[in-house]
Design a protein around this motif. Structure first.
Motif, PDB file in Angstrom:
ATOM      1  N   ASP A 213      -0.836   1.863   0.214  1.00  0.00           N
ATOM      2  CA  ASP A 213      -0.131   0.219   1.235  1.00  0.00           C
ATOM      3  C   ASP A 213      -0.818  -1.022   1.417  1.00  0.00           C
ATOM      4  O   ASP A 213      -0.326  -1.568   1.187  1.00  0.00           O
ATOM      5  CB  ASP A 213      -0.566   1.408   2.479  1.00  0.00           C
TER       6      ASP A 213
ATOM      7  N   LEU B 299      14.801   0.199   3.469  1.00  0.00           N
ATOM      8  CA  LEU B 299      14.030   0.535   4.395  1.00  0.00           C
ATOM      9  C   LEU B 299      15.475   1.907   5.542  1.00  0.00           C
ATOM     10  O   LEU B 299      14.342   3.016   5.588  1.00  0.00           O
ATOM     11  CB  LEU B 299      14.229  -0.032   5.886  1.00  0.00           C
TER      12      LEU B 299
ATOM     13  N   ARG C 212       7.044  -0.473  12.756  1.00  0.00           N
ATOM     14  CA  ARG C 212       7.546   0.895  12.069  1.00  0.00           C
ATOM     15  C   ARG C 212       8.769   0.863  12.953  1.00  0.00           C
ATOM     16  O   ARG C 212       9.074   1.887  13.124  1.00  0.00           O
ATOM     17  CB  ARG C 212       6.753   1.864  12.179  1.00  0.00           C
TER      18      ARG C 212
ATOM     19  N   TYR D 288      -2.472  -0.927   7.079  1.00  0.00           N
ATOM     20  CA  TYR D 288      -1.480   0.320   7.196  1.00  0.00           C
ATOM     21  C   TYR D 288      -0.821   0.678   8.433  1.00  0.00           C
ATOM     22  O   TYR D 288      -0.539  -0.029   9.423  1.00  0.00           O
ATOM     23  CB  TYR D 288      -1.727   2.135   7.273  1.00  0.00           C
ATOM     24  N   PRO D 289       0.905   0.057   8.461  1.00  0.00           N
ATOM     25  CA  PRO D 289       1.856  -0.694   9.361  1.00  0.00           C
ATOM     26  C   PRO D 289       1.419   0.533  10.402  1.00  0.00           C
ATOM     27  O   PRO D 289       1.818  -0.022  11.960  1.00  0.00           O
ATOM     28  CB  PRO D 289       2.718  -0.965   9.106  1.00  0.00           C
TER      29      PRO D 289
ATOM     30  N   TYR E 102       8.462  -1.786   4.045  1.00  0.00           N
ATOM     31  CA  TYR E 102       7.827  -1.202   5.475  1.00  0.00           C
ATOM     32  C   TYR E 102       9.141  -2.071   6.210  1.00  0.00           C
ATOM     33  O   TYR E 102       9.078  -3.157   5.698  1.00  0.00           O
ATOM     34  CB  TYR E 102       6.502  -1.179   6.196  1.00  0.00           C
TER      35      TYR E 102
ATOM     36  N   GLN F  60       5.156  -6.515   9.330  1.00  0.00           N
ATOM     37  CA  GLN F  60       3.240  -6.693   8.397  1.00  0.00           C
ATOM     38  C   GLN F  60       3.455  -7.455   7.846  1.00  0.00           C
ATOM     39  O   GLN F  60       2.288  -8.372   8.133  1.00  0.00           O
ATOM     40  CB  GLN F  60       2.690  -5.069   8.135  1.00  0.00           C
TER      41      GLN F  60
END
Length: 369
Positions: A37, A241, A173, A131-132, A62, A66
């Motif tokens: 990640d 996605l 997210r 990490y998002p 993601y 981010q």
């Protein structure tokens, strides 16, 4: 003057808790760089800084938030892992602070400080930087921090602000952000129905507030993903996605959820091994149980004809956030994917203790603390 004094006190307390959090998370600066990640985010941020567009120019798992935020930080402060580590430390400190104020607004100070400490400890246990899920959770908690008093007092501006914050969570997210918006919208609609049941003339303003929340929540993702569509990344973004995770990652995500029988497995070589076994297994059952218990506790006043208390609103909305996080844990059952529902459940557990504290069961609340 009294109100100004409270504001100054709250600001001072916030600065102190952020400083404590920064000091507590300093070891993050010295942790090894994560291959997956964190490495993916660093690489994506560097590519964005070079003018590449996510999804069409490079594969991204993601939402774009981010990558662009990290790329902006690297562009301003220099290309260094340390830059993102400082960002990570501040982000986690703000998360713990938001959890403190979610609890402190409706609970006594000892409960809020214990909640803050528990969140610090759990956030420190997650070694994956960049990490998002962390910016998602921060915006989700800020949304709830605004939405709970707004629902209590019937403020359109508060609903609009809460919706914008929920929409910002989607930029980090998209999957969990969509579930969060849907869960909160369902709860707002249920509150409107409750208003129709108890005070019919107030129903229309309640529906209008829910609509304002939805429109505000849609604004950030529509603008962000609309820009990607205009840039030619629309089909690639949909594929990377939505389509690939939904159709092709099912087996990859499907780690076996711990069996309840594993809680009864005490055949270990040492007490340390047994403690490690329960440290891993127990939260998979404890955190969803807290969300389920909170749903029951929140449903009781919700279905009554009495006015909801100040404490009921954050419990109701946090329960919705917990339900939005549950698929993350059930979809891929490892410890890191348990963290979102875990952090929400920690705050919920202290609010449930506060419910006891403010009732005739104060001694039971003290024992639970």
């Amino acid at each position: 003057m009294k109100r100004g004094g409270k504001t100054f006190h709250a600001l001072g307390m916030s600065m102190l808790l952020v400083l404590v959090g920064i000091i507590f998370f300093i070891p993050i600066l010295h942790a090894e760089v994560g291959i997956y990640d964190e490495g993916l985010i660093l690489t994506g941020a560097d590519l964005v800084l070079q003018g590449n567009i996510p999804y069409s120019d490079f594969y991204a798992v993601y939402a774009p938030g981010q990558y662009y935020l990290a790329g902006g930080l690297l562009g301003v402060f220099g290309k260094s892992v340390i830059v993102l580590r400082f960002y990570e430390i501040l982000l986690r400190s703000l998360m713990a602070l938001s959890c403190f104020w979610l609890c402190r607004r409706v609970a006594p100070a000892p409960i809020a400080f214990l909640c803050y400490t528990a969140v610090l400890v759990w956030l420190e246990s997650v070694g994956c930087s960049a990490y998002p899920i962390f910016p998602f959770l921060l915006f989700a908690f800020l949304c709830l921090l605004v939405l709970a008093p707004s629902a209590e007092h019937g403020s359109r501006k508060g609903h609009a602000c809460g919706g914008l914050l929920a929409g910002m969570a989607c930029l980090f997210r998209h999957d969990m952000g969509s579930l969060l918006i849907a869960a909160l919208l369902v709860l707002l609609a249920a509150l409107a129905l409750r208003t129709y049941w108890l005070d019919r003339p107030a129903t229309r303003p309640a529906i209008q507030r829910a609509t304002v929340f939805l429109l505000a929540a849609l604004l950030p993702p529509v603008l962000a993903f609309g820009a990607l569509v205009l840039a030619g990344s629309g089909p690639d973004a949909w594929n990377q996605l939505v389509r690939v995770p939904f159709l092709l990652f099912a087996e990859y995500r499907g780690l076996p959820y711990p069996s309840a029988l594993a809680l009864l497995n005490i055949r270990h070589e040492s007490l340390k091994a047994l403690a490690q076994h329960y440290w891993y297994i127990a939260p998979f059952f404890l955190f969803p149980l807290v969300v389920a218990g909170s749903a029951v506790v929140g449903l009781i006043p919700f279905l009554s004809k009495q006015n909801l208390r100040r404490l009921d609103y954050p419990v109701i909305f946090l329960t919705g956030a917990g339900m939005a996080c549950l698929p993350q844990a059930f979809g891929r059952s490892d410890f890191w994917h348990l963290i979102p529902v875990g952090i929400v459940s920690i705050v919920l557990s202290y609010l449930l203790v506060a419910t006891l504290w403010l009732s005739r069961f104060r001694k039971s609340a003290a024992a639970l603390l």
